[in-house]
Design a protein around this motif. Structure first.
Motif, PDB file in Angstrom:
ATOM      1  N   ALA A  29      43.672  69.621  51.493  1.00  5.97           N
ATOM      2  CA  ALA A  29      43.547  68.218  51.091  1.00  5.97           C
ATOM      3  C   ALA A  29      42.247  67.624  51.626  1.00  5.97           C
ATOM      4  O   ALA A  29      41.585  66.842  50.937  1.00  5.97           O
ATOM      5  N   CYS A  30      41.872  68.014  52.833  1.00  5.27           N
ATOM      6  CA  CYS A  30      40.617  67.558  53.430  1.00  5.27           C
ATOM      7  C   CYS A  30      39.432  68.011  52.578  1.00  5.27           C
ATOM      8  O   CYS A  30      38.511  67.227  52.296  1.00  5.27           O
ATOM      9  N   LEU A  31      39.440  69.256  52.165  1.00  4.41           N
ATOM     10  CA  LEU A  31      38.372  69.772  51.306  1.00  4.41           C
ATOM     11  C   LEU A  31      38.307  69.003  49.991  1.00  4.41           C
ATOM     12  O   LEU A  31      37.227  68.647  49.514  1.00  4.41           O
ATOM     13  N   ILE A  32      39.456  68.749  49.400  1.00  7.22           N
ATOM     14  CA  ILE A  32      39.512  68.050  48.112  1.00  7.22           C
ATOM     15  C   ILE A  32      38.945  66.645  48.228  1.00  7.22           C
ATOM     16  O   ILE A  32      38.181  66.199  47.364  1.00  7.22           O
ATOM     17  N   LEU A  33      39.304  65.951  49.290  1.00 13.99           N
ATOM     18  CA  LEU A  33      38.866  64.563  49.446  1.00 13.99           C
ATOM     19  C   LEU A  33      37.458  64.428  50.015  1.00 13.99           C
ATOM     20  O   LEU A  33      36.863  63.360  49.935  1.00 13.99           O
ATOM     21  N   GLY A  34      36.946  65.491  50.621  1.00  7.40           N
ATOM     22  CA  GLY A  34      35.577  65.455  51.086  1.00  7.40           C
ATOM     23  C   GLY A  34      35.368  65.272  52.569  1.00  7.40           C
ATOM     24  O   GLY A  34      34.256  65.022  53.008  1.00  7.40           O
ATOM     25  N   GLY A  35      36.422  65.359  53.381  1.00 14.05           N
ATOM     26  CA  GLY A  35      36.241  65.285  54.824  1.00 14.05           C
ATOM     27  C   GLY A  35      37.384  64.605  55.541  1.00 14.05           C
ATOM     28  O   GLY A  35      38.281  64.017  54.931  1.00 14.05           O
ATOM     29  N   ILE A  36      37.320  64.699  56.867  1.00 14.58           N
ATOM     30  CA  ILE A  36      38.370  64.135  57.717  1.00 14.58           C
ATOM     31  C   ILE A  36      38.473  62.624  57.552  1.00 14.58           C
ATOM     32  O   ILE A  36      39.564  62.072  57.471  1.00 14.58           O
ATOM     33  N   GLN A  37      37.332  61.951  57.502  1.00 10.72           N
ATOM     34  CA  GLN A  37      37.351  60.493  57.390  1.00 10.72           C
ATOM     35  C   GLN A  37      38.067  60.050  56.112  1.00 10.72           C
ATOM     36  O   GLN A  37      38.912  59.150  56.140  1.00 10.72           O
ATOM     37  N   GLN A  38      37.772  60.693  54.998  1.00 10.31           N
ATOM     38  CA  GLN A  38      38.399  60.338  53.727  1.00 10.31           C
ATOM     39  C   GLN A  38      39.891  60.662  53.732  1.00 10.31           C
ATOM     40  O   GLN A  38      40.703  59.894  53.203  1.00 10.31           O
ATOM     41  N   LEU A  39      40.247  61.804  54.335  1.00  7.89           N
ATOM     42  CA  LEU A  39      41.654  62.187  54.403  1.00  7.89           C
ATOM     43  C   LEU A  39      42.431  61.206  55.271  1.00  7.89           C
ATOM     44  O   LEU A  39      43.519  60.761  54.892  1.00  7.89           O
ATOM     45  N   ALA A  40      41.871  60.854  56.422  1.00 10.49           N
ATOM     46  CA  ALA A  40      42.540  59.902  57.315  1.00 10.49           C
ATOM     47  C   ALA A  40      42.749  58.557  56.618  1.00 10.49           C
ATOM     48  O   ALA A  40      43.816  57.955  56.727  1.00 10.49           O
ATOM     49  N   LYS A  41      41.740  58.121  55.902  1.00 12.01           N
ATOM     50  CA  LYS A  41      41.852  56.846  55.184  1.00 12.01           C
ATOM     51  C   LYS A  41      42.954  56.923  54.124  1.00 12.01           C
ATOM     52  O   LYS A  41      43.772  56.031  53.998  1.00 12.01           O
ATOM     53  N   ARG A  42      42.972  58.021  53.369  1.00 11.52           N
ATOM     54  CA  ARG A  42      43.975  58.197  52.303  1.00 11.52           C
ATOM     55  C   ARG A  42      45.391  58.256  52.879  1.00 11.52           C
ATOM     56  O   ARG A  42      46.335  57.701  52.315  1.00 11.52           O
ATOM     57  N   LEU A  43      45.531  58.914  54.047  1.00  5.07           N
ATOM     58  CA  LEU A  43      46.847  59.068  54.663  1.00  5.07           C
ATOM     59  C   LEU A  43      47.231  57.874  55.535  1.00  5.07           C
ATOM     60  O   LEU A  43      48.358  57.813  56.028  1.00  5.07           O
ATOM     61  N   GLU A  44      46.279  56.977  55.753  1.00  3.47           N
ATOM     62  CA  GLU A  44      46.482  55.795  56.599  1.00  3.47           C
ATOM     63  C   GLU A  44      46.887  56.195  58.019  1.00  3.47           C
ATOM     64  O   GLU A  44      47.860  55.695  58.581  1.00  3.47           O
ATOM     65  N   VAL A  45      46.085  57.116  58.581  1.00  6.42           N
ATOM     66  CA  VAL A  45      46.263  57.585  59.964  1.00  6.42           C
ATOM     67  C   VAL A  45      44.890  57.636  60.619  1.00  6.42           C
ATOM     68  O   VAL A  45      43.867  57.462  59.961  1.00  6.42           O
ATOM     69  N   THR A  46      44.859  57.906  61.913  1.00  9.01           N
ATOM     70  CA  THR A  46      43.581  58.001  62.609  1.00  9.01           C
ATOM     71  C   THR A  46      42.934  59.363  62.363  1.00  9.01           C
ATOM     72  O   THR A  46      43.625  60.354  62.088  1.00  9.01           O
ATOM     73  N   GLU A  47      41.617  59.380  62.485  1.00  6.32           N
ATOM     74  CA  GLU A  47      40.895  60.641  62.348  1.00  6.32           C
ATOM     75  C   GLU A  47      41.293  61.614  63.449  1.00  6.32           C
ATOM     76  O   GLU A  47      41.376  62.822  63.197  1.00  6.32           O
ATOM     77  N   SER A  48      41.558  61.106  64.635  1.00  7.24           N
ATOM     78  CA  SER A  48      41.955  62.004  65.727  1.00  7.24           C
ATOM     79  C   SER A  48      43.302  62.669  65.437  1.00  7.24           C
ATOM     80  O   SER A  48      43.504  63.843  65.768  1.00  7.24           O
ATOM     81  N   ASP A  49      44.218  61.947  64.799  1.00  7.23           N
ATOM     82  CA  ASP A  49      45.488  62.571  64.399  1.00  7.23           C
ATOM     83  C   ASP A  49      45.235  63.691  63.391  1.00  7.23           C
ATOM     84  O   ASP A  49      45.808  64.783  63.506  1.00  7.23           O
ATOM     85  N   VAL A  50      44.393  63.438  62.414  1.00  2.86           N
ATOM     86  CA  VAL A  50      44.083  64.456  61.410  1.00  2.86           C
ATOM     87  C   VAL A  50      43.477  65.687  62.083  1.00  2.86           C
ATOM     88  O   VAL A  50      43.841  66.824  61.751  1.00  2.86           O
ATOM     89  N   GLN A  51      42.582  65.496  63.026  1.00  2.00           N
ATOM     90  CA  GLN A  51      41.962  66.619  63.725  1.00  2.00           C
ATOM     91  C   GLN A  51      43.001  67.452  64.466  1.00  2.00           C
ATOM     92  O   GLN A  51      42.947  68.687  64.447  1.00  2.00           O
ATOM     93  N   ILE A  52      43.954  66.795  65.113  1.00  2.00           N
ATOM     94  CA  ILE A  52      45.020  67.501  65.830  1.00  2.00           C
ATOM     95  C   ILE A  52      45.863  68.322  64.858  1.00  2.00           C
ATOM     96  O   ILE A  52      46.194  69.478  65.125  1.00  2.00           O
ATOM     97  N   TRP A  53      46.205  67.716  63.731  1.00  2.00           N
ATOM     98  CA  TRP A  53      47.024  68.422  62.736  1.00  2.00           C
ATOM     99  C   TRP A  53      46.256  69.562  62.096  1.00  2.00           C
ATOM    100  O   TRP A  53      46.817  70.628  61.839  1.00  2.00           O
ATOM    101  N   LEU A  54      44.963  69.353  61.801  1.00  2.00           N
ATOM    102  CA  LEU A  54      44.145  70.423  61.209  1.00  2.00           C
ATOM    103  C   LEU A  54      44.020  71.614  62.151  1.00  2.00           C
ATOM    104  O   LEU A  54      43.963  72.757  61.701  1.00  2.00           O
ATOM    105  N   ALA A  55      43.961  71.342  63.436  1.00  2.00           N
ATOM    106  CA  ALA A  55      43.848  72.412  64.427  1.00  2.00           C
ATOM    107  C   ALA A  55      45.170  73.135  64.635  1.00  2.00           C
ATOM    108  O   ALA A  55      45.227  74.164  65.310  1.00  2.00           O
TER     109      ALA A  55
END
Length: 83
Positions: A29-55
């Motif tokens: 989903a991150c690849l499709i949307l173009g990055g962590i910032q875009q994914l976090a915005k779409r999911l309405e969560v913080t970028e740090s949360d997305v990074q933790i989940w991606l890892a």
């Protein structure tokens, strides 16, 4: 197929021992949307949360996982980038 090379720099893949279905779905989903910032915005969560989940350090909430799956399915179905 869409070129994901630019987004790949901003969408780290979890190490094999942590590459759960959750981490792989969020990565795609991150690849499709173009990055962590875009994914976090779409999911309405913080970028740090997305990074933790991606890892693969933690599983995301079910709502986040299902939204990631929806992004993937809409993209695969030809609906383009969901906003």
């Amino acid at each position: 197929m869409r070129d994901f090379s630019a987004a790949a720099k901003d969408c780290p893949l979890a190490p094999p021992e942590h590459a759960s279905v959750y981490a792989r779905a969020l990565h795609r989903a991150c690849l499709i949307l173009g990055g962590i910032q875009q994914l976090a915005k779409r999911l309405e969560v913080t970028e740090s949360d997305v990074q933790i989940w991606l890892a693969g350090e933690q599983e995301p909430p079910q709502r986040v996982f299902l939204e990631a799956v929806e992004i993937i399915l809409l993209h695969a179905g030809g609906a383009g980038r969901p906003n």
